[in-house]
Design an enzyme around this catalytic site. Structure first.
Site, short mmCIF file in Angstrom:
data_model
loop_
_atom_site.label_atom_id
_atom_site.label_comp_id
_atom_site.label_asym_id
_atom_site.label_seq_id
_atom_site.Cartn_x
_atom_site.Cartn_y
_atom_site.Cartn_z
N HIS A 83 7.00 -10.94 -12.11
CA HIS A 83 6.82 -11.08 -13.57
C HIS A 83 7.74 -10.09 -14.28
CE1 HIS A 83 2.74 -13.33 -14.00
NE2 HIS A 83 3.50 -13.87 -13.06
N TYR A 212 -2.69 -10.50 -22.46
CA TYR A 212 -3.74 -9.56 -22.85
C TYR A 212 -4.02 -9.84 -24.33
CZ TYR A 212 -2.61 -6.72 -18.70
OH TYR A 212 -2.42 -6.27 -17.41
N PRO A 304 -9.41 -1.45 -15.81
CA PRO A 304 -8.37 -2.32 -15.24
C PRO A 304 -7.35 -2.84 -16.28
CG PRO A 304 -10.52 -3.38 -15.18
CD PRO A 304 -10.74 -2.01 -15.69
N LYS A 308 -3.81 -0.61 -13.11
CA LYS A 308 -3.38 0.62 -12.45
C LYS A 308 -4.23 1.08 -11.27
CE LYS A 308 0.21 1.01 -14.67
NZ LYS A 308 0.96 0.03 -13.90
N TYR A 396 3.71 0.32 -17.69
CA TYR A 396 3.09 -0.84 -17.03
C TYR A 396 3.75 -1.11 -15.67
CZ TYR A 396 0.65 -5.31 -16.60
OH TYR A 396 -0.17 -6.33 -16.16
P1 FAS Z 1 -12.31 0.95 -2.58
O1 FAS Z 1 -13.57 1.14 -3.38
O2 FAS Z 1 -11.57 -0.33 -2.68
O3 FAS Z 1 -12.64 1.15 -1.02
C1 FAS Z 1 -13.49 2.19 -0.60
C2 FAS Z 1 -14.09 1.78 0.74
O4 FAS Z 1 -14.93 2.84 1.21
C3 FAS Z 1 -14.97 0.54 0.60
O5 FAS Z 1 -14.59 -0.41 1.56
C4 FAS Z 1 -16.38 1.07 0.85
O6 FAS Z 1 -17.20 0.15 1.56
C5 FAS Z 1 -16.12 2.29 1.71
N1 FAS Z 1 -17.19 3.29 1.62
C6 FAS Z 1 -17.90 3.65 0.53
N2 FAS Z 1 -18.80 4.62 0.86
C7 FAS Z 1 -18.63 4.87 2.19
C8 FAS Z 1 -19.25 5.75 3.11
N3 FAS Z 1 -20.23 6.58 2.72
N4 FAS Z 1 -18.84 5.74 4.41
C9 FAS Z 1 -17.83 4.91 4.81
N5 FAS Z 1 -17.20 4.04 3.97
C10 FAS Z 1 -17.61 4.03 2.69
N6 FAS Z 1 -7.79 -2.44 -10.10
C11 FAS Z 1 -6.79 -3.11 -10.71
O7 FAS Z 1 -5.64 -2.63 -10.70
N7 FAS Z 1 -7.05 -4.30 -11.36
C12 FAS Z 1 -8.31 -4.87 -11.37
O8 FAS Z 1 -8.52 -5.92 -11.96
C13 FAS Z 1 -9.37 -4.22 -10.73
N8 FAS Z 1 -10.64 -4.76 -10.72
C14 FAS Z 1 -11.65 -4.06 -10.09
C15 FAS Z 1 -12.96 -4.58 -10.04
C16 FAS Z 1 -14.01 -3.87 -9.42
C17 FAS Z 1 -15.41 -4.43 -9.40
C18 FAS Z 1 -13.75 -2.61 -8.84
C19 FAS Z 1 -14.86 -1.81 -8.20
C20 FAS Z 1 -12.45 -2.10 -8.87
C21 FAS Z 1 -11.40 -2.82 -9.49
N9 FAS Z 1 -10.08 -2.34 -9.51
C22 FAS Z 1 -9.06 -2.99 -10.11
C23 FAS Z 1 -9.75 -1.11 -8.91
C24 FAS Z 1 -9.63 -1.35 -7.43
O9 FAS Z 1 -8.61 -2.28 -7.22
C25 FAS Z 1 -9.43 -0.02 -6.79
O10 FAS Z 1 -8.46 0.75 -7.49
C26 FAS Z 1 -9.05 -0.11 -5.35
O11 FAS Z 1 -10.02 -0.92 -4.71
C27 FAS Z 1 -9.03 1.31 -4.81
O12 FAS Z 1 -9.03 1.25 -3.45
P2 FAS Z 1 -9.81 2.37 -2.59
O13 FAS Z 1 -9.45 3.71 -3.11
O14 FAS Z 1 -9.54 2.01 -1.18
O15 FAS Z 1 -11.35 2.18 -2.95
C1 PHB Z 2 -5.91 -9.37 -12.16
O1 PHB Z 2 -5.12 -10.34 -12.00
O2 PHB Z 2 -6.98 -9.25 -11.51
C2 PHB Z 2 -5.57 -8.32 -13.18
C3 PHB Z 2 -4.30 -8.32 -13.75
C4 PHB Z 2 -3.99 -7.35 -14.69
C5 PHB Z 2 -4.95 -6.42 -15.06
C6 PHB Z 2 -6.22 -6.44 -14.48
C7 PHB Z 2 -6.53 -7.39 -13.54
O3 PHB Z 2 -4.65 -5.49 -16.00
#
Ligand code: FAS
Ligand code: PHB
Length: 401
Positions: A83, A212, A304, A308, A396
């Protein structure tokens, strides 16, 4: 204790023990193993549970570089969608932020689920040691030469692992952050009075670039995973539950919030996934203590809106893996000792950008008339200044490492 004796006494030994098998933990293990450094990953959930989580969608060019160097770039190249810009809209006034013009860079749309799938496959090829379904994890001697982790396996067998270092990659709800004594930790948090309700639908995206959109009915984001798979979000109240929104109600709200020229051509269909994420900005300082190093959501959370969260996790892993590699290869501790300071510089600049995008585009329930006017003029200042749009573009696509 040497490895053999440790093994005899049922104590496993490794160099870097990683708590959490999400994108941060898997990527750190992949980079370190490729550099000949031993790792073990301890993960609470099953692999399937992790792969079912639908999360991020936009990957910065820096992040693509890190993933390619880790050996998982083939599918991104083949299936990722480049993009060159994005649409921003405020009360039906739309502008296009041209990444190419301002930065000569593009972002790649490629779901986090796909990255996690690629990482698991690459880790399997390296025979990575990943324990799934672990419970009751606790730490001893965190500030000693060989910290020890005790945990129960999914078959309730107690295990001990001694390591040189521990990487806390267990996300916002993880346990490793709590191993830093409260007196040593500064917590910075901003909770937003709304969340995002996201759906996935097997429908063609409404536009070939992301939209957005802020409107009097609230914020909406039109994104995608492929030319046949759309990802949409609408701002919702904190009390909202996914079941409160039937598909029809969701599409109605989305149409109200997208710019007219797009909502008119929106193709709707059944949702195949529906989830809600609360929005918060959260950072802890420092992100290292003794032999523990935090990375990813364990250290920080961003709303989100700036796409980032995952990208910031990847830059943490870039810094942390470089630190471990120079330690083991050159017996050089400087990067390890300054990891927190180096990573936090980029973390805070990214937290600021995500806060700014969220404040610009969302409807705040208790904002005053003045604040609403300021929000509106912020958008028009942006739309009338190539420099303001350039600053948005450089954030971005991702700030340099
Ligand atoms: P994660 O939370 O992905 O992974 C952590 C891992 O540790 C999990 O698998 C968990 O099961 C494990 N864990 C937890 N406690 C533990 C313990 N006590 N013992 C062992 N393991 C344990 N980012 C974007 O850029 N765009 C988005 O749209 C977006 N949407 C999101 C929606 C949701 C609901 C959430 C929660 C996050 C979202 N994010 C988004 C952010 C997301 O992408 C995170 O930045 C990304 O998953 C970060 O990765 P980790 O640091 O690996 O954390
Ligand atoms: C997504 O595609 O999940 C997405 C893209 C851009 C954002 C957040 C989520 O800022």
């Amino acid at each position: 204790m040497d490895y053999k004796l440790a093994n005899l006494r049922g104590i496993l030994k490794t160099q870097v023990l990683i708590i959490g098998g999400g994108p941060s933990g898997l990527l750190l293990s992949q980079v370190l193993m490729k550099a000949g450094i031993e790792t073990i990953i301890l993960e609470k959930q099953s692999r399937q549970y992790i792969l079912n989580r639908i999360r991020a969608g936009v990957i910065e060019p820096n992040s693509v570089e890190v993933l390619k160097n880790a050996g998982i770039g083939d599918r991104i190249d083949a299936e990722g969608i480049k993009h060159q810009g994005t649409i921003l809209s405020h009360d039906d006034h739309t502008i296009r932020i041209d990444f190419q013009k301002a930065t000569k860079k593009a972002v790649t749309v490629y779901g986090q689920t796909e990255i996690t799938k690629d990482l698991f496959k690459a880790q399997d090829n390296l025979n990575a040691k990943i324990f799934h379904g672990i419970k009751n994890i606790r730490v001893e001697n965190l500030c000693e030469k060989s910290p020890r982790i005790i945990f129960d396996t999914e078959t309730d067998e107690q295990k001990y692992i001694e390591a040189d270092f521990i990487a806390g990659c267990d996300g916002f709800h993880g346990i490793s952050r709590s191993w830093i004594p409260e007196k040593n930790l500064s917590v910075y948090e901003n909770r937003y009075p709304f969340g995002w309700l996201g759906i996935l639908s097997e429908t063609p995206p409404v536009n070939d670039e992301l939209i957005y959109s802020s409107s009097s009915s609230g914020f909406a984001l039109a994104s995608m995973r492929s030319s046949k798979l759309s990802r949409y979000y609408i701002q919702c109240d904190l009390e909202t539950k996914p079941e409160d929104y039937t598909d029809d109600f969701f599409w109605l709200e989305l149409k109200k919030r997208l710019p007219k020229k797009y909502s008119e051509k929106l193709i709707t269909g059944p949702s195949i996934e529906k989830s809600i994420a609360p929005l918060r900005s959260f950072v802890v300082e420092p992100i290292q203590y003794g032999k523990l190093y935090l990375a990813g959501d364990a250290a920080h959370i961003v709303p989100p809106t700036g796409a980032k969260g995952l990208n910031l996790a990847i830059s943490d892993i870039y810094y942390l893996s470089q630190a471990f590699i120079t330690f083991y290869n050159d017996n050089e501790k400087t990067l390890l000792e300054s990891y927190s300071q180096i990573a936090l510089k980029r973390i805070w600049k990214t937290v600021r950008f995500s806060w700014w995008m969220t404040t610009l585009l969302h409807t705040f329930p208790n904002s005053s008339h003045f604040e609403k006017k300021i929000q509106s003029s912020e958008f028009f200042n942006l739309s009338e200044s190539q420099y303001a749009m350039g600053a948005l573009a450089e954030n971005y696509v991702g700030l340099p490492y």
